[in-house]
Write a protein that holds these residues in place. Structure first.
Motif, PDB file in Angstrom:
ATOM      1  N   HIS A 112       0.811  -1.225   0.000  1.00  0.00           N
ATOM      2  CA  HIS A 112       0.000   0.000   0.000  1.00  0.00           C
ATOM      3  C   HIS A 112       0.840   1.269   0.000  1.00  0.00           C
ATOM      4  O   HIS A 112       0.329   2.350   0.300  1.00  0.00           O
ATOM      5  CB  HIS A 112      -0.954   0.016   1.195  1.00  0.00           C
TER       6      HIS A 112
ATOM      7  N   LYS B 148       3.082   2.470   1.957  1.00  0.00           N
ATOM      8  CA  LYS B 148       3.220   3.177   3.234  1.00  0.00           C
ATOM      9  C   LYS B 148       4.550   3.899   3.334  1.00  0.00           C
ATOM     10  O   LYS B 148       4.618   5.069   3.730  1.00  0.00           O
ATOM     11  CB  LYS B 148       3.087   2.202   4.406  1.00  0.00           C
TER      12      LYS B 148
ATOM     13  N   ARG C  36       4.905   7.068   0.916  1.00  0.00           N
ATOM     14  CA  ARG C  36       4.125   8.266   1.236  1.00  0.00           C
ATOM     15  C   ARG C  36       4.594   8.919   2.530  1.00  0.00           C
ATOM     16  O   ARG C  36       4.521  10.137   2.671  1.00  0.00           O
ATOM     17  CB  ARG C  36       2.635   7.963   1.254  1.00  0.00           C
TER      18      ARG C  36
ATOM     19  N   ASP D 281       2.250   6.655   9.454  1.00  0.00           N
ATOM     20  CA  ASP D 281       1.318   6.580   8.328  1.00  0.00           C
ATOM     21  C   ASP D 281      -0.120   6.803   8.786  1.00  0.00           C
ATOM     22  O   ASP D 281      -0.903   7.472   8.101  1.00  0.00           O
ATOM     23  CB  ASP D 281       1.449   5.218   7.642  1.00  0.00           C
TER      24      ASP D 281
ATOM     25  N   CYS E 266      -2.547   9.872   7.482  1.00  0.00           N
ATOM     26  CA  CYS E 266      -3.809   9.594   6.803  1.00  0.00           C
ATOM     27  C   CYS E 266      -5.021   9.922   7.667  1.00  0.00           C
ATOM     28  O   CYS E 266      -6.136   9.463   7.379  1.00  0.00           O
ATOM     29  CB  CYS E 266      -3.845   8.133   6.365  1.00  0.00           C
TER      30      CYS E 266
ATOM     31  N   TYR F 196      -3.122  12.930   3.972  1.00  0.00           N
ATOM     32  CA  TYR F 196      -3.091  12.107   2.765  1.00  0.00           C
ATOM     33  C   TYR F 196      -4.364  11.279   2.733  1.00  0.00           C
ATOM     34  O   TYR F 196      -4.595  10.446   3.610  1.00  0.00           O
ATOM     35  CB  TYR F 196      -1.860  11.202   2.780  1.00  0.00           C
TER      36      TYR F 196
ATOM     37  N   ARG G 179      -6.021   8.439   1.545  1.00  0.00           N
ATOM     38  CA  ARG G 179      -5.747   7.166   0.858  1.00  0.00           C
ATOM     39  C   ARG G 179      -7.015   6.522   0.325  1.00  0.00           C
ATOM     40  O   ARG G 179      -6.965   5.552  -0.442  1.00  0.00           O
ATOM     41  CB  ARG G 179      -5.020   6.204   1.789  1.00  0.00           C
ATOM     42  N   ARG G 180      -8.187   7.036   0.730  1.00  0.00           N
ATOM     43  CA  ARG G 180      -9.445   6.507   0.206  1.00  0.00           C
ATOM     44  C   ARG G 180      -9.750   7.052  -1.175  1.00  0.00           C
ATOM     45  O   ARG G 180     -10.562   6.498  -1.904  1.00  0.00           O
ATOM     46  CB  ARG G 180     -10.591   6.856   1.165  1.00  0.00           C
TER      47      ARG G 180
ATOM     48  N   HIS H  23      -5.480  10.037  -4.589  1.00  0.00           N
ATOM     49  CA  HIS H  23      -4.547  10.203  -3.466  1.00  0.00           C
ATOM     50  C   HIS H  23      -4.284  11.686  -3.182  1.00  0.00           C
ATOM     51  O   HIS H  23      -3.161  12.170  -3.247  1.00  0.00           O
ATOM     52  CB  HIS H  23      -3.232   9.474  -3.748  1.00  0.00           C
TER      53      HIS H  23
END
Length: 362
Positions: free
Chosen positions: A110, A112, A115, A144, A148, A266, A268-269, A273
């Motif tokens: 993903h 992580k 980002r 992370d 997020c 961020y 992530r959904r 992005h």
């Protein structure tokens, strides 16, 4: 979460605008408040050039090195779980072992690792920077998750910052005023709570980094690492004593600035992005000095709010002063000169230093 502002700053009705005007409204009436970012732990992007090579470089050539018989036998999903949850300092040390280790960390699911390196670089610098050395206390998952998270842990509105000792996302208003985030010098806490030696050993100590920690025109310059800071909330729990009341005129503490840093959100959904640093409202800034019906404390707290792009448009629908400014623009009139200066200086989004993947390094 729907925006909340004092009744004296709200429009009588929810403002309706054409969706094709949305981008123009954001561009003309929102700005990035650099004062907020520069009053906490902050570094210009050029301070990172050449510093994080071990964190960011990748190599296109294959690796002949192995991780040894013990680590090499671990299933990859278990290895990824371990790497995500060990402290970030150990993760970086592992990544520097050889090309194989570097490839494994870079391929953590993903994205992580990528980002966090790309968008949380100021937080990483604060964690790794001497003398704080907090990188041994938080993991990649911790960082992370904070990156997020959009909401302030105190009030639930959009946050653009993180209080490092408490590890809470926060908005700028709560950073200054929330009792849960209040910080104090170690000497001051020792005096206020009468802390014993054993109680002092239980405190989480934060060594302030050199920087400028104020919104005032005459900045407070902290030039050394001798300022040790602790959480008042933690000191009160350890000592069993409530903190002294804060006088109305002293609403915030420079120590709060010294232990916090900007942290974008961020999403992530989102398929695209989206990364949001937080927008300020030009209308609320103008009302701060021109609206006489709302208290100074309420106006200050409102002007300090940050919004995502969608959040700003929801705020605009109920912000009376922003709507008045928009009507001026639609009528072909110029905004007041002071607002043009602020918008011109602050519309450019903060440049987060992009750690590009360098390949074929020698």
């Amino acid at each position: 979460m729907d925006p909340v502002i004092p009744a004296g700053l709200q429009s009588e009705n929810v403002y309706q605008f054409r969706m094709e005007d949305a981008n123009t409204i954001v561009k003309r009436l929102a700005y990035y408040n650099s004062k907020f970012r520069h009053s906490v732990i902050w570094y210009p992007s050029n301070k990172f050039l050449g510093v994080w090579d071990g964190m960011t470089y990748t190599f296109s050539r294959p690796s002949n090195a192995t991780l040894g018989p013990d680590i090499g036998r671990l299933p990859m999903d278990i290895l990824y779980t371990i790497l995500e949850n060990i402290d970030i300092e150990s993760l970086i040390r592992f990544r520097q072992l050889n090309l194989e280790a570097r490839h494994i960390v870079d391929s953590i699911p993903h994205g992580k690792y990528q980002r966090v390196i790309e968008h949380a670089y100021i937080l990483l610098r604060a964690l790794f920077g001497p003398p704080s050395q907090l990188a041994a206390k938080v993991s990649l998952v911790d960082i992370d998750t904070a990156l997020c998270t959009a909401a302030c842990a105190i009030c639930g509105e959009f946050s653009g910052f993180i209080s490092i000792p408490t590890w809470k996302r926060c908005c700028f208003s709560c950073l200054q005023r929330a009792p849960e985030l209040r910080m104090q010098s170690l000497a001051g806490a020792r005096k206020e709570f009468g802390l014993t030696k054993s109680q002092l050993e239980q405190l989480n100590l934060f060594q302030a980094l050199p920087g400028t920690y104020t919104l005032e025109d005459r900045p407070l310059e902290l030039k050394d690492y001798k300022h040790t800071i602790v959480s008042i909330h933690q000191a009160a729990i350890i000592s069993g004593q409530p903190p002294h009341p804060v006088p109305p005129w002293k609403q915030f503490f420079n120590e709060n600035y010294m232990t916090s840093c900007p942290l974008p959100f961020y999403d992530r959904r989102s398929n695209s992005h989206v990364v949001e640093s937080g927008l300020s409202c030009l209308g609320c800034h103008y009302a701060r000095s021109h609206n006489k019906t709302v208290s100074t404390i309420e106006k200050d707290a409102t002007a300090e709010k940050l919004y995502t792009t969608d959040g700003f448009l929801r705020h605009f629908r109920i912000c009376d002063q922003a709507q008045r400014l928009w009507e001026m623009i639609e009528a072909g009139k110029e905004l007041p000169g002071a607002l043009q200066v602020i918008r011109g200086a602050g519309f450019e989004e903060p440049r987060e230093y992009r750690y590009l993947c360098h390949t074929d390094r020698p």
